[in-house]
Design a protein around this motif. Structure first.
Motif, PDB file in Angstrom:
ATOM      1  N   LEU A 162      20.039  34.119  88.445  1.00 56.78           N
ATOM      2  CA  LEU A 162      19.988  33.238  87.281  1.00 56.78           C
ATOM      3  C   LEU A 162      19.834  31.930  87.502  1.00 56.78           C
ATOM      4  CD1 LEU A 162      20.352  33.222  84.196  1.00 56.78           C
ATOM      5  CD2 LEU A 162      22.534  33.161  84.094  1.00 56.78           C
ATOM      6  N   LYS A 163      20.718  31.575  88.479  1.00 58.96           N
ATOM      7  CA  LYS A 163      20.558  30.101  89.123  1.00 58.96           C
ATOM      8  C   LYS A 163      19.190  29.666  89.216  1.00 58.96           C
ATOM      9  CE  LYS A 163      22.040  26.603  92.451  1.00 58.96           C
ATOM     10  NZ  LYS A 163      22.534  26.472  93.753  1.00 58.96           N
ATOM     11  N   GLN A 164      18.257  30.479  89.856  1.00 63.26           N
ATOM     12  CA  GLN A 164      16.936  30.226  90.347  1.00 63.26           C
ATOM     13  C   GLN A 164      16.125  29.886  89.219  1.00 63.26           C
ATOM     14  OE1 GLN A 164      16.266  33.882  92.802  1.00 63.26           O
ATOM     15  NE2 GLN A 164      14.666  32.790  93.778  1.00 63.26           N
ATOM     16  N   VAL A 165      16.241  31.020  88.056  1.00 64.78           N
ATOM     17  CA  VAL A 165      15.548  30.866  86.723  1.00 64.78           C
ATOM     18  C   VAL A 165      16.029  29.655  86.025  1.00 64.78           C
ATOM     19  CG1 VAL A 165      14.911  32.110  84.668  1.00 64.78           C
ATOM     20  CG2 VAL A 165      15.256  33.564  87.019  1.00 64.78           C
ATOM     21  N   ASP A 166      17.154  29.407  86.046  1.00 62.68           N
ATOM     22  CA  ASP A 166      17.577  28.192  85.208  1.00 62.68           C
ATOM     23  C   ASP A 166      17.036  27.010  85.941  1.00 62.68           C
ATOM     24  OD1 ASP A 166      19.345  27.307  83.150  1.00 62.68           O
ATOM     25  OD2 ASP A 166      20.467  26.350  84.856  1.00 62.68           O
TER      26      ASP A 166
END
Length: 1172
Positions: A1081-1085
């Protein structure tokens, strides 16, 4: 004080009676009298509660017989200390009031207030005085003796096409019309013409219906009514039951207005689910209970726009079939009676202190990931060709119209409403009569355009705002000269450019596509694979209600228990909205018309650029790109190496192939032009032939209209200077694609060749209009998509629970596997431009590095081989949570990206690129041993088909939904077939996929083939979020075939590969392919942040759009006339600064096995059918 007297008086009555007995007065019982009609006093809930009430040592119950109530004077009624009495049909309330005056018992529900409850006007007045939120309303009183006449001046009703004005208050449709008498349940909801008009008529449940759709659009003319604003509630109603001011039980049920079908369980009871009330709602319950002086009181709540509104107060009512409620109710009532009367009657009694019930805590079972959020961006379904005509007008009548609707404010005007279109039609008719007297060639051209304007506006015989619009743009100095359509015009001075747009409606085939895709979409949710219960190794009847044994029953269960937070958004085009409504119908197994579904389930995001693009205002970048495209496509020579560099700098195979087909763009355009000429002459010949003159084509088009469509393209494509207008290529492709699919029965010559060439041209022009090189593609994509990207980012962030959504009450939800689980689904329906742009952002925005990430490289190769983003193209983002990981760790949340290019084209079979399947298993370590621990359950049922899987971490990563068998929704997932993915590892096909078949193999018909088509099986890993449909197809082969209606005048396509069985002209849809399945999720965010922020000018526009969008917790309904109330649970509540997004107290919501299950019989699964 009155209560004390009551006690004393009653005691005197008693003592006279009790003199015979030698009991001491202190031992005497408290008598609770039940004074109501037999139907109520002997009902199951009443019996259950009274049985429990009698368990109090000092309480006796006396039920007054109905004949005594109706026939005896009140002096002869039984005596009691406490009276439970309430009005229902036929009950003599006056006598009960008289009895209460005479005997003065303790009243559980006040009797005088029950007169008010019978009148909705009084109910609303009391609610308003108490400061309780209720919908905006107005009262229309007609004289009961003379119901047709409106009394006094202040009572008046003015009815318009899409609104009513009651005593000066305007209510735009949709609005609700309620009779003032609360006993009259004939409540009508009127829908706007833009959604299809008509009304929904609600009534007291009869069998399995609670409402029916009616085409009648005008309001009732006799009787008195309350008119109120319609509240967009996403299709659920909340019923609240109080027992005293401090106790409220709430249940949700499907709103009767949605499709009017009552959901019943196996015992025939309406299905309702207990929900949690928010703190504000508990306060409302307290206020209602006290204001109406009804201890036991039921009322209805509407949850809309992040607020709760009371829309009805019913007075005395009990919850049906909830043991927990019966216990609670008897306890509360008993304690209340004892507290009031025990001291007066000298009964030794102290209020017991109850230990609070311990809430059920969900437990985690095994390592599994929980689906938390599904976001899908979907293009609309199959439509009729879009058409437009431009003409310059100078007649004063047009200027008057322009001024009347405020065109001068912005210089632009859109006319869509029936009344407005009628005015344009009237002007056109008038001018044609005027022009009829003249003949000269300039006027002839004008005449033909006015004729076309008139013809188009007169189509269908009625206006529905969904399929036509007129745009007027103010031109200060008239139209620029030397345009393609006119020679030098002599006139100067201001003029108006009139653009008429029509066509582009969703076809019946498009509706079927959307509904079938919705139905198949359910299979992505946990439990979506339920097959036959025995194979689940689970004997408990849990989770086998109405939807048992159907693919996708997991979603229906989530949704029907209100743990599914679903919002559907659509742009403001009719075809997009209808696609969304049809999809919702399939997704949630609804029935009937699309209009009520559209009004209640689909939110319009049109006021903020979220899904609409102002296609008229192109960015500078787009203008430049279009100019370059035109220049390259106007060269009369074969494409050179240089042209390949210019046109396809990204080296995309789909572009390069199309360029090879074309070779010389001008020669190809010559061929296309010649083919169009041949086509129009063929149609003219047909028209002269009396046999086929009045032939009905698809979707009630005539040969006449088809000819108009093509001859307009013939005129426009080749300009007067002999060059070609490249911008017409998409329209030509659009028309030939439509006719090949829907009007193949005409057997016109050379249509295939025209299709092949125009497709090759369109495959260059369409995608390249969104930018030729990477930088342009990103620039243009951001202009369209930043508001939507921001919204997606918020959807992903708000995965932790919040108060505003319907949460299941854990104490009542026995038989629901995991009361804590909550899945958020956000569906965005839009047009081609947004889908292209969003894909560009994922492809070129730098989400992952292709050199370093093998899976992403494969995905990019696959995408660049896809030639067209057809109807129903889907981009799906799924977010999973691993409850075993530390809440602050990056591994806690895991994101997957999936894609499908939508509907299959006419000749796709040989050219379509192969993807890598839906959620493929990792192929890195195929030589490792399978992890016996997590998969032994899977393989033991079919030992002859051993599963070969990759290392344990990958399994857990790739298949978040693997469950412990006991939870009752695991499925045997293996049908091994050696399809080869990138590195040649064996992967497992979960089902026959209808995506990869040669024309000869027919998929098993009905639902099975459809659902299997949702996911690509070219390299399916062990993944429980894709359904195993083999058994399903076998067992349900005989039942439940949705047979969509055959389209009139259409024949099965020659190629024989068309999909949904039994619906000749509905092509099937490509299955979802996974682009990547191990993103954090961090990557996408961080990616979304960088993409949104890199475009500063768009940023301002976005913030404006989002602030409009999130002024409320959920969006304004498509038709909500009022601005929404802002609320604390705002959708934009971003995380506190300085705290990473994945850090925080996210409640675990894994599967818990609840206590004894609800009594649902096994057979109930069989009578659930998917009707059309």
């Amino acid at each position: 004080m009155g209560q004390m007297d009551a006690g004393m008086k009653n005691e005197m009555f008693r003592e006279e009676e009790m003199d015979d007995d030698d009991e001491s007065p202190s031992e005497r019982q408290i008598v609770v009298g039940i004074c109501a009609m037999t139907k109520k006093s002997k009902s199951k809930p009443m019996t259950q509660i009274l049985e429990r009430l009698c368990k109090f040592d000092y309480i006796d119950v006396v039920i007054f017989p109905e004949e005594v109530i109706l026939e005896e004077p009140v002096e002869k009624w039984p005596l009691c200390d406490c009276l439970i009495s309430f009005h229902s049909k036929g009950f003599p309330l006056d006598k009960a009031v008289e009895y209460a005056k005479l005997r003065n018992p303790l009243l559980i529900n006040d009797l005088n207030m029950q007169y008010f409850i019978q009148d909705r006007r009084e109910v609303y007045r009391i609610l308003q005085e108490e400061g309780i939120d209720l919908p905006r309303y107005a009262v229309l009183n007609r004289d009961p003796d003379n119901p047709e006449v409106l009394p006094r001046a202040e009572c008046n009703l003015v009815e318009g096409e899409d609104q009513v004005e009651v005593n000066g208050e305007v209510f735009h449709k949709p609005f609700v019309e309620k009779p003032v008498c609360a006993e009259d349940h004939n409540v009508y909801i009127y829908y706007p013409t833009s959604a299809g008009g008509g009304s929904q008529r609600l009534f007291r449940k009869i069998g399995s219906r609670s409402s029916v759709y009616s085409p009648e659009s005008s309001v009732r003319k006799t009787g008195s009514y309350i008119y109120e604003e319609f509240m967009p509630t996403d299709g659920t109603d909340v019923k609240v039951y109080t027992v005293g001011p401090d106790y409220a039980h709430a249940e949700a049920r499907k709103s009767p207005a949605l499709d009017g079908k009552v959901e019943r369980d196996s015992e025939g009871k309406e299905i309702r689910y207990p929900v949690m009330l928010t703190a504000m709602e508990k306060l409302v319950a307290r206020k209602v209970c006290l204001a109406f002086k009804q201890t036991v009181c039921g009322f209805d709540l509407l949850r809309a726009n992040g607020h709760s509104f009371v829309c009805d107060v019913n007075g005395f009512s009990f919850v049906k079939n909830s043991m927990k409620y019966y216990d609670d109710c008897a306890k509360v009532l008993g304690n209340m009676v004892m507290r009031e009367l025990a001291p007066q009657l000298h009964i030794p009694w102290s209020i017991p202190m109850e230990a609070e019930d311990i809430p059920i805590v969900p437990t985690t079972s095994g390592t599994m990931m929980e689906l938390r959020c599904v976001i899908a961006i979907i293009r609309h379904g199959d439509r009729t060709p879009k058409q437009k005509m431009k003409m310059e007008v100078r007649h004063p009548l047009f200027f008057e119209l322009f001024e009347k609707y405020g065109g001068y404010k912005t210089g632009k005007l859109k006319l869509k409403k029936p009344k407005q279109l009628q005015e344009v039609l009237d002007i056109a008719r008038l001018l044609l009569v005027e022009l009829g007297q003249h003949t000269d060639c300039e006027i002839e051209e004008k005449k033909s355009k006015l004729e076309q304007l008139k013809t188009v506006l007169e189509m269908y015989g009625h206006f529905s705002g969904i399929n036509r619009k007129v745009q007027l743009t103010y031109l200060r100095n008239g139209k620029p000269k030397a345009s393609s359509e006119e020679e030098d015009s002599k006139k100067d001075g201001p003029s108006l450019l009139l653009v008429l747009k029509w066509g582009g409606e969703l076809t019946p085939a498009g509706r079927v596509q959307a509904e079938e895709l919705g139905r198949a979409f359910r299979c992505m949710y946990p439990g979506g694979q339920a097959g036959n219960r025995r194979s689940l190794g689970c004997d408990s009847p849990i989770d086998f209600g109405d939807y048992a044994g159907f693919p996708g029953c997991g979603l229906l269960r989530l949704h029907s228990t209100y743990r599914h937070d679903l919002k559907i958004y659509a742009s403001d085009e009719g075809r997009v909205q209808m696609t969304a409504a049809a999809f919702a119908k399939g997704l949630l197994a609804l029935e009937g018309e699309l209009t009520p579904i559209l009004v209640q389930m689909v939110k319009s995001a049109n006021m903020n650029g979220l899904l609409d693009s102002d296609s008229d205002s192109l960015t500078d970048c787009q203008q430049k790109v279009k100019a370059r495209l035109h220049e390259i496509m106007q060269k009369d020579q074969d494409f050179t190496e240089q042209d390949y560099q210019k046109l396809a700098p990204t080296g995309s195979p789909s572009l390069v192939n199309s360029m090879k087909v074309i070779e010389n763009p001008v020669k190809t355009c010559d061929k296309v032009y010649a083919l169009i000429q041949s086509l129009t002459s063929q149609i003219r010949k047909r028209l002269e032939d009396p046999k086929s003159a009045d032939l009905q084509l698809y979707h009630s088009e005539t040969l006449e209209l088809m000819l108009q469509r093509w001859s307009k393209l013939e005129r426009d494509f080749r300009m007067k200077n002999g060059r070609y207008d490249i911008s017409k290529i998409p329209d030509i492709y659009d028309c030939i694609k439509y006719d090949l699919q829907h009007n193949a029965s005409l057997d016109l010559e050379d249509t295939r060749e025209l299709f092949r060439l125009s497709r090759a041209l369109a495959d260059i022009v369409i995608p390249q209009e969104y930018g030729i090189n990477r930088a342009e593609k990103l620039d243009i994509a951001q202009a369209y998509c930043v508001p939507l990207m921001k919204k997606i980012q918020l959807d992903l962030q708000r995965t932790h629970e919040d108060e505003a959504v319907n949460k299941l009450h854990p104490l009542y939800s026995r038989g629901v596997m995991s009361p804590g689980r909550h899945v958020r689904t956000r569906l965005y329906f839009t047009s081609e431009s947004h889908v292209h742009s969003l894909l560009s952002i994922f492809r070129y925005g730098g989400l992952l590095n292709e050199e370093k990430d093998q899976q992403w490289k494969q995905a990019m190769d696959y995408l660049s081989a896809v030639t067209e983003l057809n109807y129903m193209t889907q981009i799906v983002i799924m977010l999973y949570e691993d409850n075993n990981k530390d809440p602050s760790s990056e591994e806690r949340f895991h994101v997957e990206l999936h894609f499908s290019p939508g509907v299959k084209g006419c000749e796709d079979e040989e050219t379509i690129p192969l993807g890598f399947g839906f959620r493929p298993a990792s192929s890195e370590n195929e030589d490792k041993k399978p992890n016996q621990g997590s998969l032994e359950d899977l393989s033991q049922d079919e030992p002859d088909q051993a599963l070969q899987v990759s290392d344990p971490i990958n399994i857990q990563r790739r298949s978040p939904m693997i469950r412990n068998r006991k939870t009752g929704s695991m499925e045997v997932l293996s049908e091994t077939s050696p399809t080869h993915s990138a590195k040649g590892c064996t992967s497992h096909r979960l089902f026959i996929s209808c995506s990869r078949q040669s024309p000869e193999i027919k998929p098993a018909s009905g639902l099975g083939s459809l659902c299997s088509g949702l996911f690509s099986a070219s390299a399916l890993g062990v993944s429980c979020s894709a359904p195993n449909l083999r058994d399903y197809v076998r067992t349900h082969h005989r039942h439940h075939h949705p047979k969509p209606p055959l389209s009139p005048g259409s024949l099965p396509c020659k190629s024989g590969m068309f999909g949904f069985e039994g619906c000749s002209m509905v092509p099937s849809i490509y299955p979802l392919e996974t682009l990547h399945n191990s993103l954090s999720l961090k990557q996408v965010d961080e990616f979304l942040n960088s993409v949104c922020e890199s475009n500063s000018e768009v940023q301002a526009k976005t913030m404006k759009a989002l602030s409009g969008l999130f002024a409320s917790q959920s969006q304004i309904s498509l038709y909500s006339p009022q601005q929404p109330l802002s609320s604390s649970g705002s959708e934009a509540s971003l995380r506190p600064p300085g705290q990473p997004l994945w850090h925080g107290s996210i409640p675990s919501s894994a599967v818990s096995s609840a206590g004894p299950s609800s009594p649902i019989t096994e057979s109930s699964g069989l009578n659930f059918s998917f009707s059309e």
